[in-house]
Motif scaffolding. Sequence first.
Motif, PDB file in Angstrom:
ATOM      1  N   LEU A 142       0.830  -1.209   0.000  1.00  0.00           N
ATOM      2  CA  LEU A 142       0.000   0.000   0.000  1.00  0.00           C
ATOM      3  C   LEU A 142       0.865   1.261   0.000  1.00  0.00           C
ATOM      4  N   VAL A 143       1.945   1.257   0.774  1.00  0.00           N
ATOM      5  CA  VAL A 143       2.857   2.406   0.809  1.00  0.00           C
ATOM      6  C   VAL A 143       3.468   2.617  -0.572  1.00  0.00           C
ATOM      7  N   GLU A 144       3.866   1.532  -1.226  1.00  0.00           N
ATOM      8  CA  GLU A 144       4.440   1.627  -2.570  1.00  0.00           C
ATOM      9  C   GLU A 144       3.434   2.237  -3.556  1.00  0.00           C
ATOM     10  N   ALA A 145       2.144   2.001  -3.323  1.00  0.00           N
ATOM     11  CA  ALA A 145       1.093   2.531  -4.198  1.00  0.00           C
ATOM     12  C   ALA A 145       0.667   3.944  -3.793  1.00  0.00           C
ATOM     13  N   ALA A 158      -4.164  -3.701  -3.692  1.00  0.00           N
ATOM     14  CA  ALA A 158      -4.700  -4.752  -2.819  1.00  0.00           C
ATOM     15  C   ALA A 158      -5.021  -6.007  -3.620  1.00  0.00           C
ATOM     16  N   LEU A 159      -5.605  -5.838  -4.797  1.00  0.00           N
ATOM     17  CA  LEU A 159      -5.918  -6.989  -5.645  1.00  0.00           C
ATOM     18  C   LEU A 159      -4.646  -7.712  -6.092  1.00  0.00           C
ATOM     19  N   ALA A 160      -3.627  -6.945  -6.468  1.00  0.00           N
ATOM     20  CA  ALA A 160      -2.359  -7.547  -6.881  1.00  0.00           C
ATOM     21  C   ALA A 160      -1.710  -8.284  -5.713  1.00  0.00           C
ATOM     22  N   PHE A 161      -1.778  -7.690  -4.521  1.00  0.00           N
ATOM     23  CA  PHE A 161      -1.210  -8.349  -3.342  1.00  0.00           C
ATOM     24  C   PHE A 161      -1.965  -9.643  -3.046  1.00  0.00           C
ATOM     25  N   ASP A 162      -3.285  -9.595  -3.117  1.00  0.00           N
ATOM     26  CA  ASP A 162      -4.099 -10.782  -2.864  1.00  0.00           C
ATOM     27  C   ASP A 162      -3.771 -11.888  -3.862  1.00  0.00           C
ATOM     28  N   LYS A 163      -3.617 -11.523  -5.111  1.00  0.00           N
ATOM     29  CA  LYS A 163      -3.272 -12.513  -6.142  1.00  0.00           C
ATOM     30  C   LYS A 163      -1.919 -13.149  -5.830  1.00  0.00           C
ATOM     31  N   ARG A 164      -0.946 -12.310  -5.459  1.00  0.00           N
ATOM     32  CA  ARG A 164       0.385 -12.817  -5.094  1.00  0.00           C
ATOM     33  C   ARG A 164       0.307 -13.729  -3.869  1.00  0.00           C
ATOM     34  N   LEU A 165      -0.471 -13.325  -2.900  1.00  0.00           N
ATOM     35  CA  LEU A 165      -0.600 -14.090  -1.663  1.00  0.00           C
ATOM     36  C   LEU A 165      -1.216 -15.462  -1.908  1.00  0.00           C
ATOM     37  N   ARG A 166      -2.174 -15.541  -2.823  1.00  0.00           N
ATOM     38  CA  ARG A 166      -2.888 -16.792  -3.090  1.00  0.00           C
ATOM     39  C   ARG A 166      -2.221 -17.681  -4.149  1.00  0.00           C
ATOM     40  N   THR A 167      -1.115 -17.228  -4.708  1.00  0.00           N
ATOM     41  CA  THR A 167      -0.436 -17.989  -5.761  1.00  0.00           C
ATOM     42  C   THR A 167      -0.157 -19.420  -5.300  1.00  0.00           C
ATOM     43  N   GLY A 168      -0.557 -20.360  -6.153  1.00  0.00           N
ATOM     44  CA  GLY A 168      -0.290 -21.773  -5.878  1.00  0.00           C
ATOM     45  C   GLY A 168      -1.258 -22.433  -4.918  1.00  0.00           C
ATOM     46  N   LEU A 169      -2.266 -21.718  -4.469  1.00  0.00           N
ATOM     47  CA  LEU A 169      -3.233 -22.284  -3.536  1.00  0.00           C
ATOM     48  C   LEU A 169      -4.562 -22.509  -4.252  1.00  0.00           C
ATOM     49  N   PRO A 170      -4.975 -23.761  -4.376  1.00  0.00           N
ATOM     50  CA  PRO A 170      -6.257 -24.036  -5.042  1.00  0.00           C
ATOM     51  C   PRO A 170      -7.440 -23.520  -4.224  1.00  0.00           C
ATOM     52  N   ALA A 225     -10.061  13.166  -5.722  1.00  0.00           N
ATOM     53  CA  ALA A 225      -8.722  12.671  -5.366  1.00  0.00           C
ATOM     54  C   ALA A 225      -8.827  11.420  -4.501  1.00  0.00           C
ATOM     55  N   GLY A 226      -9.796  11.391  -3.602  1.00  0.00           N
ATOM     56  CA  GLY A 226     -10.011  10.206  -2.764  1.00  0.00           C
ATOM     57  C   GLY A 226     -10.453   9.016  -3.594  1.00  0.00           C
ATOM     58  N   GLU A 227     -11.326   9.259  -4.553  1.00  0.00           N
ATOM     59  CA  GLU A 227     -11.774   8.188  -5.460  1.00  0.00           C
ATOM     60  C   GLU A 227     -10.594   7.639  -6.254  1.00  0.00           C
ATOM     61  N   ALA A 228      -9.735   8.539  -6.737  1.00  0.00           N
ATOM     62  CA  ALA A 228      -8.567   8.111  -7.518  1.00  0.00           C
ATOM     63  C   ALA A 228      -7.603   7.290  -6.661  1.00  0.00           C
ATOM     64  N   LEU A 229      -7.348   7.749  -5.431  1.00  0.00           N
ATOM     65  CA  LEU A 229      -6.453   6.992  -4.553  1.00  0.00           C
ATOM     66  C   LEU A 229      -7.092   5.667  -4.179  1.00  0.00           C
ATOM     67  N   PHE A 230      -8.399   5.660  -3.949  1.00  0.00           N
ATOM     68  CA  PHE A 230      -9.081   4.399  -3.663  1.00  0.00           C
ATOM     69  C   PHE A 230      -8.820   3.399  -4.785  1.00  0.00           C
ATOM     70  N   GLU A 231      -8.979   3.832  -6.025  1.00  0.00           N
ATOM     71  CA  GLU A 231      -8.792   2.921  -7.161  1.00  0.00           C
ATOM     72  C   GLU A 231      -7.346   2.433  -7.247  1.00  0.00           C
ATOM     73  N   THR A 232      -6.394   3.323  -7.016  1.00  0.00           N
ATOM     74  CA  THR A 232      -4.984   2.931  -7.030  1.00  0.00           C
ATOM     75  C   THR A 232      -4.699   1.892  -5.946  1.00  0.00           C
ATOM     76  N   LEU A 233      -5.199   2.154  -4.739  1.00  0.00           N
ATOM     77  CA  LEU A 233      -4.963   1.217  -3.630  1.00  0.00           C
ATOM     78  C   LEU A 233      -5.746  -0.079  -3.823  1.00  0.00           C
ATOM     79  N   ARG A 234      -6.906   0.003  -4.445  1.00  0.00           N
ATOM     80  CA  ARG A 234      -7.680  -1.211  -4.743  1.00  0.00           C
ATOM     81  C   ARG A 234      -6.889  -2.113  -5.677  1.00  0.00           C
ATOM     82  N   GLN A 235      -6.282  -1.528  -6.684  1.00  0.00           N
ATOM     83  CA  GLN A 235      -5.466  -2.313  -7.612  1.00  0.00           C
ATOM     84  C   GLN A 235      -4.269  -2.932  -6.879  1.00  0.00           C
TER      85      GLN A 235
END
Length: 132
Positions: A18-21, A100-112, A88-98
């Motif tokens: 999130l900090v990176e985003a 979060a989704l990327a982090f979730d995908k990375r976290l779940r990698t290899g787990l059925p 600006a809040g809507e834009a940051l929300f969308e950036t952080l949502r993306q």
Amino acid sequence: MNLGRTAKLVAQAFDAALVEAGGTLPVWLTLLSVKSSELANQRELAGMIGIQGATLTHHLNAMEAQGLLTRRRDPVNRRVHLVELTQAGEALFETLRQAALAFDKRLRTGLPDERLAEFAQVLAALRYNVES
């Protein structure tokens, strides 16, 4: 101990993503809570995020100063402040949502899916055991 260490490591990695985003976990939780409930008041937001009202006020003050949200009095109950995201809040929300989704995908990698569903059940059982 394993659960605690893993939870701490995952939380730190998520916060770093999130900090990176361009955000932080408190900012993400606040944006997410405001976005998911139309015109939420501060008391409701604090409950959704799981923090005290004074802590939320601190975050809201900073986010309002950054132009991410606005607060206004509820016309029905002047003691209540309604919170809304700005563009600006809507834009940051969308950036952080993306992020979060990327982090979730990375976290779940290899787990059925079936293992993730079973894990969710185990976590629910652990919460139940602690709360009862």
